[in-house]
Scaffold this motif. Structure first.
Motif, mmCIF file in Angstrom:
data_model
loop_
_atom_site.group_PDB
_atom_site.id
_atom_site.type_symbol
_atom_site.label_atom_id
_atom_site.label_comp_id
_atom_site.label_asym_id
_atom_site.label_seq_id
_atom_site.Cartn_x
_atom_site.Cartn_y
_atom_site.Cartn_z
ATOM 1 N N TYR A 36 0.908 -0.852 0.073
ATOM 2 C CA TYR A 36 0.004 -0.205 0.121
ATOM 3 C C TYR A 36 0.761 1.016 -0.101
ATOM 4 O O TYR A 36 1.826 1.306 0.646
ATOM 5 C CB TYR A 36 -1.035 -0.001 1.140
ATOM 6 C CG TYR A 36 -2.023 0.971 1.593
ATOM 7 C CD1 TYR A 36 -2.906 0.917 0.458
ATOM 8 C CD2 TYR A 36 -1.781 2.174 2.292
ATOM 9 C CE1 TYR A 36 -4.047 2.062 0.555
ATOM 10 C CE2 TYR A 36 -2.553 3.077 2.368
ATOM 11 C CZ TYR A 36 -3.971 3.162 1.400
ATOM 12 O OH TYR A 36 -4.877 4.108 1.550
ATOM 13 N N ASP A 38 1.806 5.178 -2.309
ATOM 14 C CA ASP A 38 1.282 6.413 -3.067
ATOM 15 C C ASP A 38 0.019 6.435 -3.567
ATOM 16 O O ASP A 38 -0.665 5.369 -4.114
ATOM 17 C CB ASP A 38 2.273 6.688 -4.072
ATOM 18 C CG ASP A 38 3.806 6.861 -3.924
ATOM 19 O OD1 ASP A 38 3.757 7.027 -2.498
ATOM 20 O OD2 ASP A 38 4.476 6.968 -4.864
ATOM 21 N N MET A 39 -0.805 7.528 -3.532
ATOM 22 C CA MET A 39 -2.115 7.576 -4.211
ATOM 23 C C MET A 39 -3.204 6.643 -3.598
ATOM 24 O O MET A 39 -4.366 6.501 -4.219
ATOM 25 C CB MET A 39 -2.017 7.529 -5.813
ATOM 26 C CG MET A 39 -1.168 8.441 -6.473
ATOM 27 S SD MET A 39 -0.913 8.216 -8.317
ATOM 28 C CE MET A 39 -0.277 6.739 -8.357
ATOM 29 N N ASN A 40 -2.928 5.910 -2.311
ATOM 30 C CA ASN A 40 -3.921 5.089 -1.619
ATOM 31 C C ASN A 40 -4.179 3.817 -2.544
ATOM 32 O O ASN A 40 -5.290 3.548 -2.682
ATOM 33 C CB ASN A 40 -4.879 5.774 -1.283
ATOM 34 C CG ASN A 40 -4.700 6.983 -0.091
ATOM 35 O OD1 ASN A 40 -3.830 6.931 0.563
ATOM 36 N ND2 ASN A 40 -5.441 7.924 0.060
ATOM 37 N N ILE A 41 -3.167 3.481 -3.426
ATOM 38 C CA ILE A 41 -3.378 2.290 -4.051
ATOM 39 C C ILE A 41 -2.286 1.254 -3.753
ATOM 40 O O ILE A 41 -1.212 1.663 -2.994
ATOM 41 C CB ILE A 41 -3.471 2.557 -5.696
ATOM 42 C CG1 ILE A 41 -2.265 3.118 -6.093
ATOM 43 C CG2 ILE A 41 -4.668 3.268 -6.005
ATOM 44 C CD1 ILE A 41 -2.289 3.388 -7.819
ATOM 45 N N SER A 66 0.692 -1.191 -10.705
ATOM 46 C CA SER A 66 -0.072 -1.122 -9.493
ATOM 47 C C SER A 66 -1.234 -1.616 -9.629
ATOM 48 O O SER A 66 -1.796 -2.157 -10.638
ATOM 49 C CB SER A 66 -0.376 0.527 -9.356
ATOM 50 O OG SER A 66 0.992 1.258 -9.462
ATOM 51 N N THR A 68 -5.564 -0.968 -8.611
ATOM 52 C CA THR A 68 -6.522 0.167 -7.976
ATOM 53 C C THR A 68 -7.874 -0.700 -7.890
ATOM 54 O O THR A 68 -8.077 -1.677 -8.441
ATOM 55 C CB THR A 68 -6.686 1.421 -8.909
ATOM 56 O OG1 THR A 68 -7.216 0.744 -10.230
ATOM 57 C CG2 THR A 68 -5.412 2.038 -9.352
ATOM 58 N N ASN A 69 -8.902 -0.058 -7.180
ATOM 59 C CA ASN A 69 -10.202 -0.275 -6.900
ATOM 60 C C ASN A 69 -10.914 -0.033 -8.259
ATOM 61 O O ASN A 69 -10.577 1.287 -8.944
ATOM 62 C CB ASN A 69 -11.112 0.304 -5.831
ATOM 63 C CG ASN A 69 -12.114 -0.046 -5.499
ATOM 64 O OD1 ASN A 69 -12.895 -0.797 -6.393
ATOM 65 N ND2 ASN A 69 -12.668 0.341 -4.234
ATOM 66 N N THR A 75 -9.116 4.556 -5.382
ATOM 67 C CA THR A 75 -8.361 4.243 -4.124
ATOM 68 C C THR A 75 -9.072 3.291 -3.001
ATOM 69 O O THR A 75 -10.089 2.681 -2.998
ATOM 70 C CB THR A 75 -8.077 5.475 -3.488
ATOM 71 O OG1 THR A 75 -9.484 6.025 -3.049
ATOM 72 C CG2 THR A 75 -7.384 6.671 -4.240
ATOM 73 N N ASP A 77 -9.061 2.967 1.169
ATOM 74 C CA ASP A 77 -8.617 3.400 2.502
ATOM 75 C C ASP A 77 -8.266 2.199 3.354
ATOM 76 O O ASP A 77 -9.117 1.510 3.647
ATOM 77 C CB ASP A 77 -10.019 4.316 3.280
ATOM 78 C CG ASP A 77 -9.855 4.722 4.609
ATOM 79 O OD1 ASP A 77 -8.723 4.267 5.178
ATOM 80 O OD2 ASP A 77 -10.485 5.533 5.191
ATOM 81 N N LYS A 78 -7.215 2.154 3.747
ATOM 82 C CA LYS A 78 -6.587 1.092 4.487
ATOM 83 C C LYS A 78 -7.051 0.642 5.582
ATOM 84 O O LYS A 78 -7.381 -0.351 6.320
ATOM 85 C CB LYS A 78 -4.936 1.130 4.500
ATOM 86 C CG LYS A 78 -4.234 -0.307 4.527
ATOM 87 C CD LYS A 78 -2.964 -0.431 4.440
ATOM 88 C CE LYS A 78 -2.318 -1.741 4.542
ATOM 89 N NZ LYS A 78 -0.936 -1.693 4.855
#
Length: 153
Positions: A36, A38-41, A66, A68-69, A75, A77-78
């Motif tokens: 997990y 940068d950029m929340n991915i 990478s 992504t969703n 992104t 949210d961990k």
């Protein structure tokens, strides 16, 4: 056009009527070596030597591909993975990249195939058509062609 780069996408979609659960996604992507960041991915990084000086070589981690969703904004949210559900994930790589394009694609494809098994999904191309051997061959050819043209430029 060479200047714009090339983006290769593999989509992993949940089976019709189902969704992937966040905790299982998190466990699977981390087991696959994605982190997990940068950029929340999530990113798969490879080390590459960026600069060398009198004090020796300096290594830097660069994103090879990478994840992504598939749902905008793409992104994660961990802190909310336990409540997340999504109909799909998207793996992508960008050329020119930090490593050999075909090798990076093969690593991304292997990762996608592992996630497909673990999450029980279906692999698709960027237009969400089934990812066939023919599509995979076509993507490899596009990568080779791009890399050849990029080296000539």
């Amino acid at each position: 056009p060479i200047g714009s780069g090339l983006v290769i996408v593999i989509n992993l979609l949940a089976r019709p009527g189902l969704e992937f659960k966040g905790e299982k996604i998190l466990r699977s992507v981390e087991n696959s070596g994605l982190k997990y960041g940068d950029m929340n991915i999530f990113h798969y990084t490879g080390s590459s030597i960026v600069s060398s000086s009198d004090s020796g070589k300096h290594q830097s981690e660069q994103h090879m591909f990478s994840l992504t969703n598939i749902v905008n904004p793409g992104t994660f949210d961990k802190n909310q993975m336990s409540t997340l559900t999504t109909p799909g994930l998207s793996l992508f790589m960008q050329l020119p990249g930090p490593a050999d394009g075909v090798k990076t694609f093969e690593k991304m494809l292997n990762t996608a195939q592992t996630l497909k098994k673990e999450l029980d999904g279906e692999l698709c191309d960027e237009s969400r058509s089934a990812l066939t051997y023919q599509t995979i061959s076509h993507l490899k050819e596009r990568i080779k062609e791009y890399c050849f043209k990029y080296q000539q430029a």
